[in-house]
Design an enzyme around this catalytic site. Structure first.
Site, PDB file in Angstrom:
ATOM      1  N   LYS A   3      -2.247  -1.497  -3.882  1.00 26.18           N
ATOM      2  CA  LYS A   3      -3.078  -0.296  -3.798  1.00 26.18           C
ATOM      3  C   LYS A   3      -2.232   0.956  -3.840  1.00 26.18           C
ATOM      4  CE  LYS A   3      -6.115   1.838  -0.434  1.00 26.18           C
ATOM      5  NZ  LYS A   3      -6.651   1.751   0.899  1.00 26.18           N
ATOM      6  N   LYS A  30       0.857  -1.186   0.000  1.00 22.01           N
ATOM      7  CA  LYS A  30       0.000   0.000   0.000  1.00 22.01           C
ATOM      8  C   LYS A  30       0.888   1.229   0.000  1.00 22.01           C
ATOM      9  CE  LYS A  30      -3.596   2.435   2.518  1.00 22.01           C
ATOM     10  NZ  LYS A  30      -4.649   2.342   3.547  1.00 22.01           N
TER      11      LYS A  30
HETATM   12  C1  PBG Z   1      -7.082   3.736   5.523  1.00 21.16           C
HETATM   13  C2  PBG Z   1      -7.569   3.438   4.168  1.00 21.16           C
HETATM   14  C3  PBG Z   1      -7.455   4.309   3.086  1.00 21.16           C
HETATM   15  C4  PBG Z   1      -8.060   3.707   2.009  1.00 21.16           C
HETATM   16  C5  PBG Z   1      -8.543   2.468   2.435  1.00 21.16           C
HETATM   17  N1  PBG Z   1      -8.219   2.305   3.784  1.00 21.16           N
HETATM   18  C6  PBG Z   1      -6.918   5.692   3.010  1.00 21.16           C
HETATM   19  C7  PBG Z   1      -5.620   5.987   3.573  1.00 21.16           C
HETATM   20  O1  PBG Z   1      -4.749   5.137   3.709  1.00 21.16           O
HETATM   21  O2  PBG Z   1      -5.457   7.152   3.935  1.00 21.16           O
HETATM   22  C8  PBG Z   1      -8.152   4.345   0.650  1.00 21.16           C
HETATM   23  C9  PBG Z   1      -9.123   3.779  -0.299  1.00 21.16           C
HETATM   24  C10 PBG Z   1      -9.412   4.645  -1.451  1.00 21.16           C
HETATM   25  O3  PBG Z   1      -8.809   5.716  -1.676  1.00 21.16           O
HETATM   26  O4  PBG Z   1     -10.311   4.257  -2.210  1.00 21.16           O
HETATM   27  N2  PBG Z   1      -6.777   2.672   6.318  1.00 21.16           N
END
Ligand code: PBG
Length: 334
Positions: free
Chosen positions: A258, A204
């Protein structure tokens, strides 16, 4: 050179021959996209009869549990295998210790129980991370100017167990703390939750494409700083392989890459090297870009959506988390 490069030259070989007719194009297609490849991320809100559009994500609405149950039933009817749940937590329940994350009656757990009872066949994925619950919007506990890893993992374990007790099928740690997959796996086993799966957000990235999501769960406004001390540097690919290797060794059943589109190479590398189920997350900002251009008439919504999803599959993804899952399912049913 790959063995599929033709040894026979033009005109004996004309690659256009296989493209002349629709039946033939279908017959030789290398990649298929079906509704079984979709996971629908959804946003929960307190109350009843609540339906709140998310301005930066046209077509996406936060829903209260009663309406979410109906939406889950509709998704199941469309053939969508699973929902990924994200809560908008009232600001008075955001604290420094994120205790609401392991309250068995929090919005997530009530939603899990309600959907599980009404729509038994649909898979439920619960996000494991503290950002919906912390006063500073970070995924971990914040102490003396930094996010503390091991104390955070202890809270993540409680959060995951609480969701498993409520009946979640999959816990999805999206926090990027070190060691959390192993800790969650051990705790689930010890608690008898041996069939609860872990879908790890293994790679991520610290991405600007999460902006609309932070609007949807209302964490963007008060996020202190950024998440670059735990989410990955977009410049790194080999490190993604190390993250995935660790998460698999700690007991992850599936892994997520992601965001999606800027990281297709990572999806490809992970699938080729590890062969585990790998999911692409077509994140909020990617969804917003597509919708914004389509609203202006600059892009064909339906065709760009399907092309995007096929691209994830071609890169090696087994499934895609996308806010457009119901829309895509309807297009695929035609
Ligand atoms: C936070 C989380 C995020 C997303 C999913 N879980 C945002 C972040 O890390 O700030 C993002 C998902 C998206 O942008 O569609 N745990």
């Amino acid at each position: 050179m790959s063995p599929s490069v033709p040894a026979v030259a033009y005109p004996r070989n004309r690659l256009r021959r296989n493209r002349t007719d629709e039946w033939c194009r279908r017959l030789v297609a290398e990649t298929t996209l079906t509704t079984a490849d979709l996971v629908w991320p959804v946003f929960l809100v307190e109350g009843t009869g609540q339906r709140q559009p998310v301005a930066s994500m046209p077509g996406v609405e936060r829903m209260s549990i009663d309406l979410m149950v109906d939406a889950a039933a509709a998704a199941a009817d469309l053939g969508i295998p699973a929902l990924a749940l994200f809560p908008l937590v009232p600001s008075e329940r955001h604290t420094d210790d994120a205790a609401e994350a392991y309250n068995p009656d929090n919005l997530m757990c009530r939603a899990i129980r309600a959907i599980r009872a009404a729509v038994p066949g649909i898979g439920l994925v619960g996000d494991v991370a503290l950002d919906p619950y912390t006063s500073h919007g970070h995924d971990g506990l914040y102490r003396d100017g930094r996010i503390v890893n091991d104390e955070t993992v202890a809270v993540l374990v409680r959060q995951a167990l609480t969701m498993a007790d409520a009946g979640v099928d999959v816990v999805a740690p999206s926090d990027m703390m070190d060691g959390r997959v192993g800790a969650v796996r051990d705790a689930l086993e010890a608690a008898g939750h041996d069939t609860v799966k872990i879908c790890a957000y293994a790679a991520k990235y610290a991405s600007a494409f999460y902006g609309p999501f932070r609007d949807a769960v209302n964490t963007g406004g008060f996020l202190k700083g950024d998440k670059r001390t735990y989410q990955m540097n977009p410049a790194n690919g080999r490190e993604a392989e190390r993250e995935v290797a660790l998460d698999i060794s700690e007991g992850a059943d599936m892994v997520i890459v992601k965001p999606g589109l800027p990281y297709l190479d990572i999806i490809h590398r992970v699938k080729e090297r590890f062969g585990v189920p790998v999911f692409a997350y077509h994140v909020s900002g990617e969804y917003a870009m597509l919708k914004a251009a389509a609203e202006r008439g600059w892009l064909d919504n339906d065709r760009t959506l399907i092309e995007t999803l096929v691209g994830f599959k071609r890169a090696g993804a087994d499934a895609v988390l996308t806010y457009a899952a119901p829309e895509a399912a309807r297009l695929l049913a035609r």
